[in-house]
Structure formats: C-alpha cells, structure tokens
Design a protein around this motif. Structure first.
Motif, PDB file in Angstrom:
ATOM      1  N   ALA A 211      18.820  -6.111  -0.604  1.00 32.57           N
ATOM      2  CA  ALA A 211      17.877  -7.018  -0.590  1.00 32.57           C
ATOM      3  C   ALA A 211      16.549  -6.479  -1.066  1.00 32.57           C
ATOM      4  O   ALA A 211      16.129  -5.173  -0.371  1.00 32.57           O
ATOM      5  N   PRO A 212      15.880  -7.047  -1.984  1.00 34.67           N
ATOM      6  CA  PRO A 212      14.418  -6.099  -2.134  1.00 34.67           C
ATOM      7  C   PRO A 212      13.224  -6.251  -1.043  1.00 34.67           C
ATOM      8  O   PRO A 212      13.449  -7.020  -0.197  1.00 34.67           O
ATOM      9  N   ALA A 213      12.663  -5.539  -0.883  1.00 35.61           N
ATOM     10  CA  ALA A 213      11.540  -5.396  -0.101  1.00 35.61           C
ATOM     11  C   ALA A 213      10.230  -6.551  -0.365  1.00 35.61           C
ATOM     12  O   ALA A 213      10.164  -6.764  -1.451  1.00 35.61           O
ATOM     13  N   PRO A 214       9.973  -7.079   0.778  1.00 34.84           N
ATOM     14  CA  PRO A 214       8.978  -8.002   0.337  1.00 34.84           C
ATOM     15  C   PRO A 214       7.635  -7.456  -0.031  1.00 34.84           C
ATOM     16  O   PRO A 214       7.434  -6.091  -0.184  1.00 34.84           O
ATOM     17  N   ALA A 215       6.847  -8.114  -0.597  1.00 34.48           N
ATOM     18  CA  ALA A 215       5.588  -7.664  -1.241  1.00 34.48           C
ATOM     19  C   ALA A 215       4.811  -7.122  -0.198  1.00 34.48           C
ATOM     20  O   ALA A 215       4.559  -7.347   1.032  1.00 34.48           O
ATOM     21  N   ARG A 273       3.156   2.139  -0.320  1.00 33.77           N
ATOM     22  CA  ARG A 273       2.192   0.883  -0.360  1.00 33.77           C
ATOM     23  C   ARG A 273       2.353  -0.059   0.853  1.00 33.77           C
ATOM     24  O   ARG A 273       1.806  -0.712   1.307  1.00 33.77           O
ATOM     25  N   HIS A 274       3.652  -0.351   0.988  1.00 33.99           N
ATOM     26  CA  HIS A 274       4.034  -1.380   1.882  1.00 33.99           C
ATOM     27  C   HIS A 274       3.672  -0.927   3.456  1.00 33.99           C
ATOM     28  O   HIS A 274       3.143  -1.489   4.289  1.00 33.99           O
ATOM     29  N   ARG A 275       3.671   0.714   3.593  1.00 35.10           N
ATOM     30  CA  ARG A 275       3.504   1.143   5.067  1.00 35.10           C
ATOM     31  C   ARG A 275       2.039   0.967   5.371  1.00 35.10           C
ATOM     32  O   ARG A 275       1.642   0.767   6.289  1.00 35.10           O
ATOM     33  N   GLY A 319      -4.881   3.894  -0.694  1.00 37.17           N
ATOM     34  CA  GLY A 319      -4.223   2.794  -1.382  1.00 37.17           C
ATOM     35  C   GLY A 319      -3.979   3.329  -3.041  1.00 37.17           C
ATOM     36  O   GLY A 319      -2.957   3.053  -3.399  1.00 37.17           O
ATOM     37  N   LYS A 320      -4.886   3.934  -3.592  1.00 35.13           N
ATOM     38  CA  LYS A 320      -4.945   4.736  -4.832  1.00 35.13           C
ATOM     39  C   LYS A 320      -4.344   5.774  -4.998  1.00 35.13           C
ATOM     40  O   LYS A 320      -3.658   6.267  -5.949  1.00 35.13           O
ATOM     41  N   ILE A 321      -3.902   6.606  -3.808  1.00 34.92           N
ATOM     42  CA  ILE A 321      -3.048   7.749  -3.780  1.00 34.92           C
ATOM     43  C   ILE A 321      -1.546   7.410  -3.661  1.00 34.92           C
ATOM     44  O   ILE A 321      -0.892   8.105  -4.297  1.00 34.92           O
ATOM     45  N   VAL A 322      -1.341   6.852  -2.606  1.00 35.22           N
ATOM     46  CA  VAL A 322       0.257   6.593  -2.246  1.00 35.22           C
ATOM     47  C   VAL A 322       1.149   5.706  -3.501  1.00 35.22           C
ATOM     48  O   VAL A 322       0.254   4.922  -4.338  1.00 35.22           O
ATOM     49  N   ARG A 323       2.166   5.983  -3.244  1.00 27.29           N
ATOM     50  CA  ARG A 323       3.008   5.192  -4.248  1.00 27.29           C
ATOM     51  C   ARG A 323       3.813   4.157  -3.824  1.00 27.29           C
ATOM     52  O   ARG A 323       4.215   4.375  -2.649  1.00 27.29           O
TER      53      ARG A 323
END
Length: 323
Positions: A211-215, A273-275, A319-323
């Motif tokens: 299952a894909p991760a949520p947004a 990004r989710h974290r 947020g601009k740094i993390v992937r």
C-alpha cells in the motif's frame, strides 16, 4: 569531538531550545526556575537519550520511552515538590488519587517531555543530518560532561524550589514528600527499563507492505489532530470525567498513535517529507493548545510570535532539504 560529530550535537541543542521556547513561552527567559530547567532539557537530556538509543540500535519507540522515563524522573524530583500543598489552596489542583498525586497532570507532564521536549527535537535534527542518523554524536568525554551538567542543573532546581517561601508556607499534603515521589519514581524506573529493552527488542519499521504511503499533508493533519486530542483531553476532563475514564482515553490515543505510525513506516514511499509533516503537525498542535489556554498578550504574544516565525522558517528550510 570531530567536526562531523560536533555540528549535529550543536544543532540538536539549538533545535531543542527553539522547541522548548515554543512549549513554554517567554517565561523560559524570565523566571529563575524555568531557565535552568529549560537548559537541562535543551542541552544534555536529548543528547544523552539519543546517544543511548542510537548506540544500541534503537528506533523511535525507544526514544519515546526514554523521554517518558526522563519526564517521570523530572516530575518526581521537581514537579511533586513544586506542587506541594496545592490541594488545600482554593482554585488549586485537585488531589485525592493514589499517593496524593494528580496522575492526569503527571501523565500530561510526562507526555510533554516524551514527545515534544525530547523525541521531536532529536528526530528533527536527524532529518538535517540524515547520513549520520544512526551514528553516535558524542564521545565518552561529551557523554560524561552532558550527564554532569544534567545532574548539577537538576540539583540546583530542587534546592531553589525548597528555598521558595510558598514551598513551606502552604499546608502540607496528606502524604509526605517521599511517598508522593515514590509512585512517579517507580514509573520512571519502569519506563527507563522499557526504553533500554526496546532498543533491541523493538524497531521503528515493520515489514513493508504494498500500500502506498498517504500524502505528506495528510500525515501532518493527522498528527495535528492527534496531538490536539491528547492535549484537549485534560482541558475537557478537568472535574468532568472520572480519572479512570481520562486514563483510558490517554491509553487509547497512545496505542492508536503508535500503531498508526508503525503502519505508515511500513508503507512504500514514506520518506523524510512525511516525517517532517508529522513532526510539524505535532508541534503545531501543542502551540495552538497553549495559545488557546494562556491567550498571551503584549510582550508574551510578541515572543510567542517571534519563536513561531523562527520555527516555521526552520521547518520550511528543512522541507527544502529533505527528500
């Protein structure tokens, strides 16, 4: 300490300071007791907890349990003393639970340390230094120095509290101090032991599922709702719900949150990004709760706004740094 180890440790202290300012507002810098307590959390506590957990290969459950154990120890050493006699003061806290403690208040205090004051700064800093996420950041001398600072600061806080006039002028509670501290001290020992055990017995990621991760935005909103629900229980339940019902609500939220996080971590596509969205949502929930409760004005409001602006800018840059 090498350059590679120094910067993550420094950034962790800075991030902890910003988060601590968001949690407790401007009195961190004006009240003589809150400043050393803030320094104790901003500096050595997150560093020591992270070193123990990462050196033993533990994940976020161990960080949470060690943070909760540290919060319980702080409450046993400081909170129980500073709240002495309030059950006899009009408008004060309502005692009457086992060992003459406000266990709902104690759990709120412990959760604040476990989630917001300890775990979130560590995880946010590890997002910045993703390639060193599982590596030690302190050498033996750094660990000894951090532990010494923590012991000295806590000792000074306890002595300062005992020196305050209101600590001895109020009518004493039904149980003496050692008895009132015993229950929370036992809880602290159990949580710290559980944290030590979980560093090898539990891991932060379950088996992968298709299952894909949520947004990421959805993750942030769920974290905001969950933290707001946790913090709101104490507001709604004050004098309205029996203590067992309140504790049951806390337990259900805790179990549901832990299971949801573990499920998310096992899904493909769940990345930094989710974290970051999850951490930002939890921080936003606490800031909103504190603003609604205290309704700051004047200098207090200006300080809160300034700290929040700094936090938002830092999160945006991250947020601009993390992937």
């Amino acid at each position: 300490m090498t350059e590679q180890m120094r910067w993550p440790a420094i950034v962790l202290v800075v991030v902890s300071t910003v988060v601590w300012g968001m949690l407790f507002g401007p009195f961190l810098w004006t009240e003589p007791l809150d400043l050393p307590m803030g320094l104790a959390v901003c500096g050595p506590a997150p560093l020591l907890i992270r070193e123990v957990v990462r050196r033993r290969g533990g994940g976020w459950p161990a960080l949470m349990m060690f943070g909760a154990g540290f919060g319980a120890a702080q409450y046993a050493l400081v909170g129980v003393i500073s709240l002495a006699g309030l059950q006899n003061v009009p408008g004060g806290l309502h005692y009457g639970e086992p060992f003459c403690l406000t266990w709902v208040s104690a759990l709120g205090y412990i959760a604040m340390y476990a989630v917001w004051a300890i775990t979130l700064p560590i995880l946010l800093t590890e997002l910045v230094f993703g390639d060193r996420r599982s590596q030690p950041w302190l050498r033996r001398t750094g660990i000894v120095a951090a532990a010494a600072v923590l012991v000295v600061v806590d000792s000074l806080v306890i002595c300062a509290i005992w020196a305050l006039p209101w600590a001895i002028d109020r009518q004493p509670p039904a149980f003496p101090l050692p008895v009132r501290s015993l229950g929370v001290a036992v809880m602290a020992a159990v949580l710290l032991a559980a944290g030590w055990w979980s560093t090898t017995a539990l891991r932060g990621r379950g088996e992968s599922v298709t299952a894909p991760a949520p947004a990421a935005a959805m993750v942030g909103l769920v974290a905001l709702a969950g933290s707001s629900a946790w913090l709101g229980i104490n507001r709604v339940a004050d004098g309205e719900l029996p203590i067992p019902a309140v504790l049951l609500c806390y337990l259900l939220l805790l179990m549901g949150g832990a299971l949801l996080i573990r499920r998310w971590l096992s899904r493909t596509g769940f990345d930094d990004r989710h974290r970051l969205a999850c951490y930002a949502g939890a921080l936003a929930g606490y800031v909103i709760d504190q603003s609604l409760m205290f309704r700051p004005t004047g200098v207090d409001l200006a300080f809160d706004v300034a700290v929040c602006v700094v936090a938002v800018v830092l999160l945006w840059r991250l947020g601009k740094i993390v992937r």
